[in-house]
Design a protein around this motif. Structure first.
Motif, PDB file in Angstrom:
ATOM      1  N   ALA A 191       0.826  -1.214   0.000  1.00  0.00           N
ATOM      2  CA  ALA A 191       0.000   0.000   0.000  1.00  0.00           C
ATOM      3  C   ALA A 191       0.858   1.261   0.000  1.00  0.00           C
ATOM      4  CB  ALA A 191      -0.940  -0.009   1.199  1.00  0.00           C
ATOM      5  N   VAL A 192       1.899   1.272   0.834  1.00  0.00           N
ATOM      6  CA  VAL A 192       2.775   2.445   0.907  1.00  0.00           C
ATOM      7  C   VAL A 192       3.516   2.645  -0.409  1.00  0.00           C
ATOM      8  CG1 VAL A 192       4.880   3.328   1.992  1.00  0.00           C
ATOM      9  CG2 VAL A 192       3.031   2.480   3.405  1.00  0.00           C
ATOM     10  N   SER A 193       4.069   1.577  -0.955  1.00  0.00           N
ATOM     11  CA  SER A 193       4.846   1.721  -2.193  1.00  0.00           C
ATOM     12  C   SER A 193       3.958   2.093  -3.374  1.00  0.00           C
ATOM     13  CB  SER A 193       5.632   0.447  -2.485  1.00  0.00           C
ATOM     14  OG  SER A 193       4.758  -0.635  -2.697  1.00  0.00           O
ATOM     15  N   SER A 194       2.749   1.551  -3.456  1.00  0.00           N
ATOM     16  CA  SER A 194       1.881   1.900  -4.579  1.00  0.00           C
ATOM     17  C   SER A 194       1.369   3.332  -4.476  1.00  0.00           C
ATOM     18  CB  SER A 194       0.721   0.917  -4.693  1.00  0.00           C
ATOM     19  OG  SER A 194      -0.081   0.961  -3.544  1.00  0.00           O
ATOM     20  N   THR A 195       1.080   3.795  -3.263  1.00  0.00           N
ATOM     21  CA  THR A 195       0.640   5.182  -3.081  1.00  0.00           C
ATOM     22  C   THR A 195       1.745   6.160  -3.458  1.00  0.00           C
ATOM     23  OG1 THR A 195      -0.802   4.503  -1.278  1.00  0.00           O
ATOM     24  CG2 THR A 195      -0.258   6.827  -1.407  1.00  0.00           C
ATOM     25  N   THR A 196       2.950   5.885  -2.991  1.00  0.00           N
ATOM     26  CA  THR A 196       4.079   6.761  -3.290  1.00  0.00           C
ATOM     27  C   THR A 196       4.418   6.739  -4.774  1.00  0.00           C
ATOM     28  OG1 THR A 196       4.928   6.353  -1.074  1.00  0.00           O
ATOM     29  CG2 THR A 196       6.464   7.287  -2.666  1.00  0.00           C
ATOM     30  N   THR A 197       4.416   5.564  -5.374  1.00  0.00           N
ATOM     31  CA  THR A 197       4.725   5.446  -6.803  1.00  0.00           C
ATOM     32  C   THR A 197       3.676   6.141  -7.655  1.00  0.00           C
ATOM     33  OG1 THR A 197       5.820   3.337  -6.387  1.00  0.00           O
ATOM     34  CG2 THR A 197       5.204   3.811  -8.653  1.00  0.00           C
ATOM     35  N   ALA A 198       2.419   6.021  -7.273  1.00  0.00           N
ATOM     36  CA  ALA A 198       1.356   6.699  -8.022  1.00  0.00           C
ATOM     37  C   ALA A 198       1.530   8.209  -7.959  1.00  0.00           C
ATOM     38  CB  ALA A 198      -0.010   6.292  -7.476  1.00  0.00           C
ATOM     39  N   TYR A 199       1.824   8.738  -6.779  1.00  0.00           N
ATOM     40  CA  TYR A 199       2.021  10.189  -6.649  1.00  0.00           C
ATOM     41  C   TYR A 199       3.196  10.661  -7.502  1.00  0.00           C
ATOM     42  CZ  TYR A 199       3.495  14.668  -4.828  1.00  0.00           C
ATOM     43  OH  TYR A 199       3.905  15.964  -4.725  1.00  0.00           O
ATOM     44  N   LEU A 200       4.318   9.950  -7.389  1.00  0.00           N
ATOM     45  CA  LEU A 200       5.502  10.362  -8.150  1.00  0.00           C
ATOM     46  C   LEU A 200       5.280  10.227  -9.651  1.00  0.00           C
ATOM     47  CD1 LEU A 200       8.307   8.867  -5.898  1.00  0.00           C
ATOM     48  CD2 LEU A 200       7.593  11.261  -6.084  1.00  0.00           C
TER      49      LEU A 200
ATOM     50  N   ILE B  51       2.339  10.445 -11.281  1.00  0.00           N
ATOM     51  CA  ILE B  51       1.431  11.517 -11.703  1.00  0.00           C
ATOM     52  C   ILE B  51       2.159  12.849 -11.735  1.00  0.00           C
ATOM     53  CG2 ILE B  51      -0.606  12.839 -11.000  1.00  0.00           C
ATOM     54  CD1 ILE B  51      -1.739  10.139  -9.968  1.00  0.00           C
ATOM     55  N   LYS B  52       3.016  13.097 -10.753  1.00  0.00           N
ATOM     56  CA  LYS B  52       3.773  14.352 -10.712  1.00  0.00           C
ATOM     57  C   LYS B  52       4.730  14.441 -11.893  1.00  0.00           C
ATOM     58  CE  LYS B  52       4.835  18.127  -8.639  1.00  0.00           C
ATOM     59  NZ  LYS B  52       4.070  19.256  -9.095  1.00  0.00           N
ATOM     60  N   ALA B  53       5.393  13.332 -12.223  1.00  0.00           N
ATOM     61  CA  ALA B  53       6.327  13.333 -13.354  1.00  0.00           C
ATOM     62  C   ALA B  53       5.599  13.578 -14.675  1.00  0.00           C
ATOM     63  CB  ALA B  53       7.089  12.017 -13.405  1.00  0.00           C
ATOM     64  N   VAL B  54       4.464  12.942 -14.865  1.00  0.00           N
ATOM     65  CA  VAL B  54       3.701  13.140 -16.099  1.00  0.00           C
ATOM     66  C   VAL B  54       3.184  14.569 -16.184  1.00  0.00           C
ATOM     67  CG1 VAL B  54       1.575  12.461 -17.284  1.00  0.00           C
ATOM     68  CG2 VAL B  54       3.103  10.720 -16.380  1.00  0.00           C
ATOM     69  N   SER B  55       2.742  15.114 -15.059  1.00  0.00           N
ATOM     70  CA  SER B  55       2.263  16.489 -15.038  1.00  0.00           C
ATOM     71  C   SER B  55       3.373  17.473 -15.389  1.00  0.00           C
ATOM     72  CB  SER B  55       1.697  16.811 -13.656  1.00  0.00           C
ATOM     73  OG  SER B  55       1.373  18.162 -13.558  1.00  0.00           O
ATOM     74  N   ASN B  56       4.554  17.264 -14.821  1.00  0.00           N
ATOM     75  CA  ASN B  56       5.686  18.145 -15.130  1.00  0.00           C
ATOM     76  C   ASN B  56       6.096  18.028 -16.589  1.00  0.00           C
ATOM     77  OD1 ASN B  56       5.726  19.005 -12.505  1.00  0.00           O
ATOM     78  ND2 ASN B  56       7.425  17.693 -11.892  1.00  0.00           N
ATOM     79  N   THR B  57       6.098  16.816 -17.130  1.00  0.00           N
ATOM     80  CA  THR B  57       6.456  16.614 -18.535  1.00  0.00           C
ATOM     81  C   THR B  57       5.449  17.284 -19.457  1.00  0.00           C
ATOM     82  OG1 THR B  57       7.504  14.520 -17.978  1.00  0.00           O
ATOM     83  CG2 THR B  57       6.959  14.878 -20.290  1.00  0.00           C
ATOM     84  N   ALA B  58       4.162  17.125 -19.157  1.00  0.00           N
ATOM     85  CA  ALA B  58       3.127  17.748 -19.987  1.00  0.00           C
ATOM     86  C   ALA B  58       3.222  19.267 -19.938  1.00  0.00           C
ATOM     87  CB  ALA B  58       1.753  17.289 -19.526  1.00  0.00           C
ATOM     88  N   LYS B  59       3.504  19.801 -18.760  1.00  0.00           N
ATOM     89  CA  LYS B  59       3.628  21.255 -18.634  1.00  0.00           C
ATOM     90  C   LYS B  59       4.825  21.769 -19.435  1.00  0.00           C
ATOM     91  CE  LYS B  59       3.745  24.926 -15.264  1.00  0.00           C
ATOM     92  NZ  LYS B  59       3.719  25.290 -13.866  1.00  0.00           N
ATOM     93  N   THR B  60       5.947  21.043 -19.368  1.00  0.00           N
ATOM     94  CA  THR B  60       7.134  21.437 -20.121  1.00  0.00           C
ATOM     95  C   THR B  60       6.875  21.388 -21.621  1.00  0.00           C
ATOM     96  OG1 THR B  60       8.547  20.606 -18.351  1.00  0.00           O
ATOM     97  CG2 THR B  60       9.570  20.923 -20.494  1.00  0.00           C
ATOM     98  N   MET B  61       6.196  20.339 -22.073  1.00  0.00           N
ATOM     99  CA  MET B  61       5.895  20.229 -23.497  1.00  0.00           C
ATOM    100  C   MET B  61       4.941  21.319 -23.954  1.00  0.00           C
ATOM    101  SD  MET B  61       5.650  16.112 -23.925  1.00  0.00           S
ATOM    102  CE  MET B  61       5.238  16.200 -25.651  1.00  0.00           C
ATOM    103  N   ALA B  62       3.989  21.677 -23.116  1.00  0.00           N
ATOM    104  CA  ALA B  62       3.043  22.739 -23.468  1.00  0.00           C
ATOM    105  C   ALA B  62       3.735  24.088 -23.534  1.00  0.00           C
ATOM    106  CB  ALA B  62       1.898  22.769 -22.454  1.00  0.00           C
ATOM    107  N   MET B  63       4.716  24.304 -22.659  1.00  0.00           N
ATOM    108  CA  MET B  63       5.422  25.581 -22.656  1.00  0.00           C
ATOM    109  C   MET B  63       6.356  25.710 -23.857  1.00  0.00           C
ATOM    110  SD  MET B  63       6.220  26.113 -18.634  1.00  0.00           S
ATOM    111  CE  MET B  63       6.769  27.803 -18.815  1.00  0.00           C
ATOM    112  N   ARG B  64       6.841  24.606 -24.391  1.00  0.00           N
ATOM    113  CA  ARG B  64       7.714  24.668 -25.571  1.00  0.00           C
ATOM    114  C   ARG B  64       6.954  25.158 -26.794  1.00  0.00           C
ATOM    115  NH1 ARG B  64      10.983  19.008 -25.234  1.00  0.00           N
ATOM    116  NH2 ARG B  64      12.155  19.515 -23.347  1.00  0.00           N
ATOM    117  N   GLY B  65       5.662  24.867 -26.849  1.00  0.00           N
ATOM    118  CA  GLY B  65       4.859  25.259 -28.000  1.00  0.00           C
ATOM    119  C   GLY B  65       4.449  26.723 -27.975  1.00  0.00           C
TER     120      GLY B  65
END
Length: 93
Positions: free
Chosen positions: A63-72, A74-88
């Motif tokens: 439970a602890v590892s899946s919760t932490t992995t899910a947060y990290l 989602i955060k990584a995908v969010s940061n990547t999407a934001k970076t890609m959107a800013m490049r455009g």
């Protein structure tokens, strides 16, 4: 831009992103502490049955590892999407 109640001052995107990161991490840490607390209480109350203790601890670890992995993740995908959107977008002055 997002504005606060009463029209005091506009909230910058950077402030909003900091709040999301801070409170998201706080939610993950608190939930992990709650899971660990319940697991410790469960092991304490079981009184030595090793098969059940192993089951409780492995479930808590999962439970602890899946919760932490899910947060990290989602955060990584969010940061990547934001970076890609800013490049455009063209640079702002």
């Amino acid at each position: 831009m997002v504005t606060r109640e009463g029209g005091a001052r506009p909230m910058r995107e950077l402030d909003l992103e900091r709040y999301r990161a801070r409170y998201g991490l706080m939610a993950v840490v608190l939930s992990n502490l709650a899971i660990a607390g319940v697991a410790i209480f469960g092991v304490w109350r079981l009184g030595g049955d090793k098969a059940v203790i192993v089951g409780v601890l492995s479930a808590a670890f999962t439970a602890v590892s899946s919760t932490t992995t899910a947060y990290l993740g989602i955060k990584a995908v969010s940061n990547t999407a934001k970076t890609m959107a800013m490049r455009g977008t063209p640079p702002q002055e």
